[in-house]
Scaffold this active site. Structure first.
Site, short mmCIF file in Angstrom:
data_model
loop_
_atom_site.label_atom_id
_atom_site.label_comp_id
_atom_site.label_asym_id
_atom_site.label_seq_id
_atom_site.Cartn_x
_atom_site.Cartn_y
_atom_site.Cartn_z
N TYR A 1 0.92 -1.13 -0.08
CA TYR A 1 -0.04 0.49 0.06
C TYR A 1 0.96 1.03 0.11
O TYR A 1 1.73 1.67 0.40
CB TYR A 1 -1.10 0.01 1.25
N GLN B 1 -11.07 0.80 1.59
CA GLN B 1 -10.91 -0.48 0.58
C GLN B 1 -10.15 -1.34 -0.75
O GLN B 1 -10.16 -2.42 -0.83
CB GLN B 1 -12.60 0.16 -0.60
N SER C 1 3.78 9.35 12.03
CA SER C 1 5.50 8.95 11.85
C SER C 1 5.66 9.84 13.52
O SER C 1 5.41 10.58 13.92
CB SER C 1 6.36 9.58 11.08
N GLN D 1 10.09 15.79 9.90
CA GLN D 1 8.70 14.13 10.59
C GLN D 1 7.79 14.89 11.22
O GLN D 1 6.19 14.45 10.64
CB GLN D 1 9.02 13.63 11.00
N HIS E 1 4.50 15.62 7.93
CA HIS E 1 4.19 13.81 7.38
C HIS E 1 2.61 13.99 7.50
O HIS E 1 1.57 13.38 6.69
CB HIS E 1 4.78 12.71 8.18
N GLU F 1 10.27 5.67 17.11
CA GLU F 1 11.05 4.90 15.46
C GLU F 1 11.70 5.17 14.75
O GLU F 1 12.82 4.60 14.17
CB GLU F 1 9.66 5.16 14.37
N HIS F 2 11.85 6.66 15.23
CA HIS F 2 13.56 7.54 13.99
C HIS F 2 14.33 7.70 15.69
O HIS F 2 13.88 8.49 16.30
CB HIS F 2 13.25 7.91 13.37
N ASP G 1 15.01 8.16 5.03
CA ASP G 1 13.31 7.67 4.13
C ASP G 1 13.91 7.60 3.05
O ASP G 1 13.41 6.99 2.19
CB ASP G 1 13.53 8.94 3.87
N GLU H 1 6.42 -36.82 29.49
CA GLU H 1 5.05 -35.96 28.90
C GLU H 1 3.57 -36.78 28.35
O GLU H 1 2.18 -36.39 27.88
CB GLU H 1 5.25 -35.99 27.62
N HIS I 1 3.46 -40.62 20.57
CA HIS I 1 4.81 -39.87 20.08
C HIS I 1 6.58 -41.25 20.43
O HIS I 1 7.30 -40.87 19.62
CB HIS I 1 5.17 -38.64 20.77
#
Length: 429
Positions: free
Chosen positions: A124, A186, A233, A255, A258, A322-323, A356, A410, A415
């Site tokens: 995306y 969508q 961001s 930033q 953004h 994040e950064h 970036d 067990e 097994h």
């Protein structure tokens, strides 16, 4: 930006908070759109594209002619910049390929791990006022290196039903299989469930606004993998008086522009330096085309003064940005103490913009504190790690008794029997 002087550690948790959103109505909308897409496919996608983007499309898929036309209008200077960035991103991500390493854990027992590409991935790419063609490189390039058989890209059209030419040029250059003029909820729903035109994918990647973020989380709940929890961001800068106030202000604004819901934080050892940065921000923001957006983000942002760089890095690790930019005299030493961050930039000349766009690292990173437990996108994000093992007759004789003992303890008799029956057969050889 709000300035906070030497906050007590009991206050830090509150300072780690990001801007919050009321998602109840948002999640209801996402479920409504998803339900219609599952029932009506392309018809539902077209309906919500007209509703949300204000455009009616004859076809969802971008044609080869449209891609060719787009490439013709992208300036040569930009093409060269995109190609340079692509080369650096390829170098960095190709180096993440790991050769098969066969380990003999004991005589006759060999184990190894191999990577297999995720077959169908969906990307995306936000459009609108900031068409992020750089994100096409960050996602399609490692997907191609990994060997993903199909790379599907969705991005919203403009009011004329067109896609930004730089997005189309970059997608074609990076090896995207199919491109669709679909955005928002969508787009995520179409890739999650599949429609008559848009194939269902195995994993969805890419950033987006609050609607896209909510849709990705809903897709994950419906059984489709996503890259990571990613929201608005954010950037945290650690700086002392050896830093350049103009540089730091420019990084914070990079930033802030953004989105209005972005957050930037300066953690510094000097109140005077913080004041200098604030003065630079006020001077620089006025010249930005996205000034209004940046100003809103600055309302959510802070300058925090702490007594020393050790306190600064401790605060940063708690915030888990994040950064993270470290612009201090002891930047290299501080970088070794980073435990929580998406991507780190060391020194006065390591601007976050480099990551970036073109340095080679990936800019798809965890936000909202998820850097405590998530990594950014890498080559590994596009593959599955499958383990293999091969046991010889001698190997089973060596390891078998231990398996039998553990299985019996067990109370899993079948097994144990799977080993016992083989060991008995070997006694008769």
């Amino acid at each position: 930006m709000k300035k906070i002087l030497n906050p007590d550690k009991t206050q830090w948790q509150n300072l780690f908070a990001r801007p919050s959103l009321d998602v109840q109505d948002l999640n209801t909308l996402v479920q409504q759109v998803f339900t219609e897409i599952k029932q009506n496919g392309d018809t539902a996608v077209a309906k919500y594209t007209q509703l949300f983007d204000g455009v009616t499309l004859n076809s969802l898929e971008v044609t080869a002619d449209e891609i060719q036309e787009a490439a013709a209008v992208v300036p040569d200077e930009l093409k060269l910049a995109i190609q340079l960035a692509k080369g650096n991103i390829e170098k960095f991500h190709a180096a993440q390929n790991q050769e098969r390493q066969i380990i003999e854990t004991m005589q006759g027992v060999t184990c190894w791990r191999e990577s297999r590409a995720i077959e169908k991935v969906g990307i995306y790419i936000p459009g609108g006022s900031a068409p992020l063609f750089s994100t096409v490189l960050m996602l399609a390039v490692p997907a191609a290196i990994a060997g993903c058989a199909e790379i599907v890209l969705c991005t919203p059209p403009d009011k004329k039903g067109k896609i930004n030419p730089a997005i189309l040029y970059t997608a074609q250059l990076a090896g995207v299989s199919k491109i669709y003029k679909v955005g928002g909820i969508q787009a995520i729903g179409a890739m999650a469930f599949g429609t008559q035109s848009i194939p269902k994918v195995d994993k969805i990647f890419g950033p987006g606004n609050q609607y896209v973020t909510a849709a990705k989380q809903a897709a994950f709940a419906a059984g489709v993998a996503i890259d990571l929890p990613a929201g608005p961001s954010e950037l945290l800068v650690i700086a002392d008086t050896t830093a350049n106030a103009a540089f730091v202000a420019a990084d914070l604004l990079s930033q802030a522009e953004h989105g209005a819901d972005s957050q930037v934080v300066l953690v510094t050892t000097s109140e005077g330096f913080g004041n200098s940065v604030l003065a630079e921000i006020n001077a620089q923001v006025a010249a930005l085309p996205r000034e209004a957006v940046a100003q809103k983000a600055l309302d959510n942002s802070r300058i925090i003064v702490l007594p020393d760089t050790a306190s600064c890095i401790e605060f940063s690790n708690g915030y888990a940005p994040e950064h993270l930019i470290i612009a201090t005299a002891d930047a290299d030493a501080l970088a070794e103490k980073v435990t929580n961050a998406g991507s780190v930039f060391i020194g006065n000349y390591s601007c976050e913009s480099a990551g970036d766009y073109a340095s080679g690292t990936n800019h798809t990173l965890p936000t909202n504190g998820y850097a405590r437990n998530y990594s950014g996108v890498s080559l590994d994000s596009f593959v599955k790690k499958i383990t293999f093992q091969k046991i010889t007759a001698q190997g089973l004789q060596n390891i078998g008794p231990a398996i039998e003992a553990m299985a019996a303890a067990e109370q899993l008799q079948a097994h144990k029997n799977a080993v016992t029956i083989r060991l008995k057969s070997l006694q008769n050889v």
